[in-house]
Design an enzyme around this catalytic site. Sequence first.
Site, PDB file in Angstrom:
ATOM      1  N   ASN A   1      -0.668  44.488  22.551  1.00 40.35           N
ATOM      2  CA  ASN A   1      -0.893  43.993  23.905  1.00 40.35           C
ATOM      3  C   ASN A   1      -2.044  44.778  24.510  1.00 40.35           C
ATOM      4  OD1 ASN A   1       0.265  45.002  26.986  1.00 40.35           O
ATOM      5  ND2 ASN A   1      -0.190  42.841  26.663  1.00 40.35           N
ATOM      6  N   TYR A   2      -3.061  44.060  25.002  1.00 34.13           N
ATOM      7  CA  TYR A   2      -4.120  44.726  25.766  1.00 34.13           C
ATOM      8  C   TYR A   2      -4.343  43.936  27.044  1.00 34.13           C
ATOM      9  CZ  TYR A   2      -4.863  47.794  21.826  1.00 34.13           C
ATOM     10  OH  TYR A   2      -4.654  48.729  20.836  1.00 34.13           O
ATOM     11  N   ARG A   3      -4.531  44.653  28.147  1.00 40.14           N
ATOM     12  CA  ARG A   3      -4.618  43.974  29.438  1.00 40.14           C
ATOM     13  C   ARG A   3      -5.581  44.691  30.378  1.00 40.14           C
ATOM     14  NH1 ARG A   3       0.503  46.425  28.590  1.00 40.14           N
ATOM     15  NH2 ARG A   3       0.802  48.201  29.989  1.00 40.14           N
TER      16      ARG A   3
ATOM     17  N   HIS B   1       3.498  44.559  16.993  1.00 44.97           N
ATOM     18  CA  HIS B   1       3.317  44.167  18.395  1.00 44.97           C
ATOM     19  C   HIS B   1       1.979  44.703  18.876  1.00 44.97           C
ATOM     20  CE1 HIS B   1       3.742  45.633  22.699  1.00 44.97           C
ATOM     21  NE2 HIS B   1       3.758  44.328  22.834  1.00 44.97           N
TER      22      HIS B   1
ATOM     23  N   GLY C   1       9.965  32.132  39.106  1.00 49.18           N
ATOM     24  CA  GLY C   1       8.834  31.305  38.699  1.00 49.18           C
ATOM     25  C   GLY C   1       8.064  31.825  37.497  1.00 49.18           C
ATOM     26  N   ALA C   2       8.509  32.912  36.885  1.00 48.18           N
ATOM     27  CA  ALA C   2       7.802  33.431  35.707  1.00 48.18           C
ATOM     28  C   ALA C   2       7.979  32.478  34.521  1.00 48.18           C
ATOM     29  CB  ALA C   2       8.333  34.811  35.359  1.00 48.18           C
ATOM     30  N   ARG C   3       7.039  32.525  33.582  1.00 46.09           N
ATOM     31  CA  ARG C   3       7.161  31.669  32.388  1.00 46.09           C
ATOM     32  C   ARG C   3       8.077  32.368  31.373  1.00 46.09           C
ATOM     33  NH1 ARG C   3       3.250  30.166  29.045  1.00 46.09           N
ATOM     34  NH2 ARG C   3       4.247  28.170  28.747  1.00 46.09           N
TER      35      ARG C   3
END
Lengths: 341, 341
Positions: free
Chosen positions: B144-146, B142, B296-298
């Site tokens: 994740n970078y944000r 896994h 409303g999130a995907r």
Amino acid sequence: SYGLWRQNEAHCDAVSDDKQRRAEGPITDSDPMRLRMESFIKGLQNRIVQDIEAIDGKQFSRTAWQRTEGGEGITCVLQDGNVFEKAGVGVSVVYGQLPKAAVEQMRHDRGKEITADGPVPFFAAGISLVMHPHNPNCPTVHLNYRYFEIENPDGTPKMWWFGGGSDLTPAYLFEDDAIHFHQVLKDGCDKTDKRYYKDFKQWCDKYFYIKHRGEARGIGGVFFDDLDDKPAEELFGFVKEMGNRFSTSYLPIVKKRMNMKFTPEMKRWQQIRRGRYVEFNLVWDRGTKFGLQTPGARIEAILMSLPLTSRWEYMQEPEASSEEADLVEVLKNPRDWVPLD
Amino acid sequence: SYGLWRQNEAHCDAVSDDKQRRAEGPITDSDPMRLRMESFIKGLQNRIVQDIEAIDGKQFSRTAWQRTEGGEGITCVLQDGNVFEKAGVGVSVVYGQLPKAAVEQMRHDRGKEITADGPVPFFAAGISLVMHPHNPNCPTVHLNYRYFEIENPDGTPKMWWFGGGSDLTPAYLFEDDAIHFHQVLKDGCDKTDKRYYKDFKQWCDKYFYIKHRGEARGIGGVFFDDLDDKPAEELFGFVKEMGNRFSTSYLPIVKKRMNMKFTPEMKRWQQIRRGRYVEFNLVWDRGTKFGLQTPGARIEAILMSLPLTSRWEYMQEPEASSEEADLVEVLKNPRDWVPLD
């Protein structure tokens, strides 16, 4: 729904009273509700396990567990059977202390008028089952009935209520099955109160709702909680009636569907629906969430409800007007399977 | 971690500024961080997708989505590949308004000094990936970078931070793999700050913890959030360095393990570990939980991280001194795979 309450090292008088009473001989109608409920759910568990073994041909494994402080449980699981991928039937009887925070929560969520400065002794007894068959034509079923008491210092109940219900989760919709299941439950409800079925059917649709998917977990059944609107005797009769209807409500459906032909595509769809079952139980089910956050809870008993196998495909959408789409339509718009009167 | 923020119908000035700038031509080092991060994660996504396709032999499906208010995303998924059961790499770039409640939450949880009476314009860009290989010897990864910004009315950042990390989840423990993976991440961290690896390794163990099982999800890696302890330029360099290390950290492990022999029992154990992965993501992962509760999130993008298949057996316990028990031992007692200095 067992292993859900904090199990502190504590004695309330009900523990020793009940222990002594059990030692004296068979429980009768004049005994406290705690012992009568315990006796009922253990008997029901036995009968259901036998009924399922007769259909499946494979035996359940039985695990009994005990708490020195009082209380015990029996967990029966059948895994990789001939008809059932996984079937679990658990019974638990717990004597414990509700921590102050839980009392506050209960006052807030359930409007219970419990005045207490410290922990409050409680009793909880329940039966809980989930059955996931192999055949995608054969629906998953869930049942849970429970009795809860808050004790006075002398071991008499200060407050009590019943809760529970039963619901069906098909991967393929057979309207006949949905009607049969609901009719059996409605007939059971009607014996006690003509309004129960309508109320509890709607409560079930609302409770078993996968909010992030905008769909129900299954095609419903009945669900109720905090039920104390009639004398305990009458409501115990109602709960017994409903519990005893399990075999009538579900077994004819299993027998009709368990040997139907199915394709690998149907199995795949079933596995995707099992994934949704996992999503509901882990993300939304209050009992499961509460249990997983309770230190010392019996995790394996709480997660017994999860299917043996499940599947998540990215952006999987049933084809328009397919049987899979028909199911989703009903999950998005719950139907009344029998007239509500 | 995309689709996680409320996507209101709102324009902040950054939206139109950035749109105009994109139209003018290639993004350079003198552009705002928003555009540079967007450009970096899209490039990284492309390179990772190509690297994985080269190994797997099957193509990813690519879905691009857009928001009229500004912002977009690309979700790449490979399902039922030759090497990977499921691999997803998503990028999202979102301009939106943080509702007042979310600002309060942020102030409370993260100690952010945001003074605001109403909604606050924000920007978020991130890359997120999870890869589940078929072979039980081959670990799940896994990453994740944000980058997150809270905007001033004129579109300049009032506040910003980076977050993310990468971690490994094997079903069978190969110490060499764990050491390699951690060493590559440590070398990346050391270029920016000698304390980062130690801090972020521990943060990772703490974050990816399945509380109800008393075990870590995997053998860790690094995790950090709210990172703003150095100039944005320097931290962007750090995040690029770490993102770019994905292939070096993971692909040699895949190549070494993807063709190893395995038994059906090993596959079964992998599937049980996948079940634990699902438990962590659905029960404990803050990002997933928040996303599933956001209207409303995907949903499909959030749940892209779930394995294609998983398994829950009742009371499954690895045999003493088995390879399966060795893994569980390490999950219960996280190890330092490389010296912490």
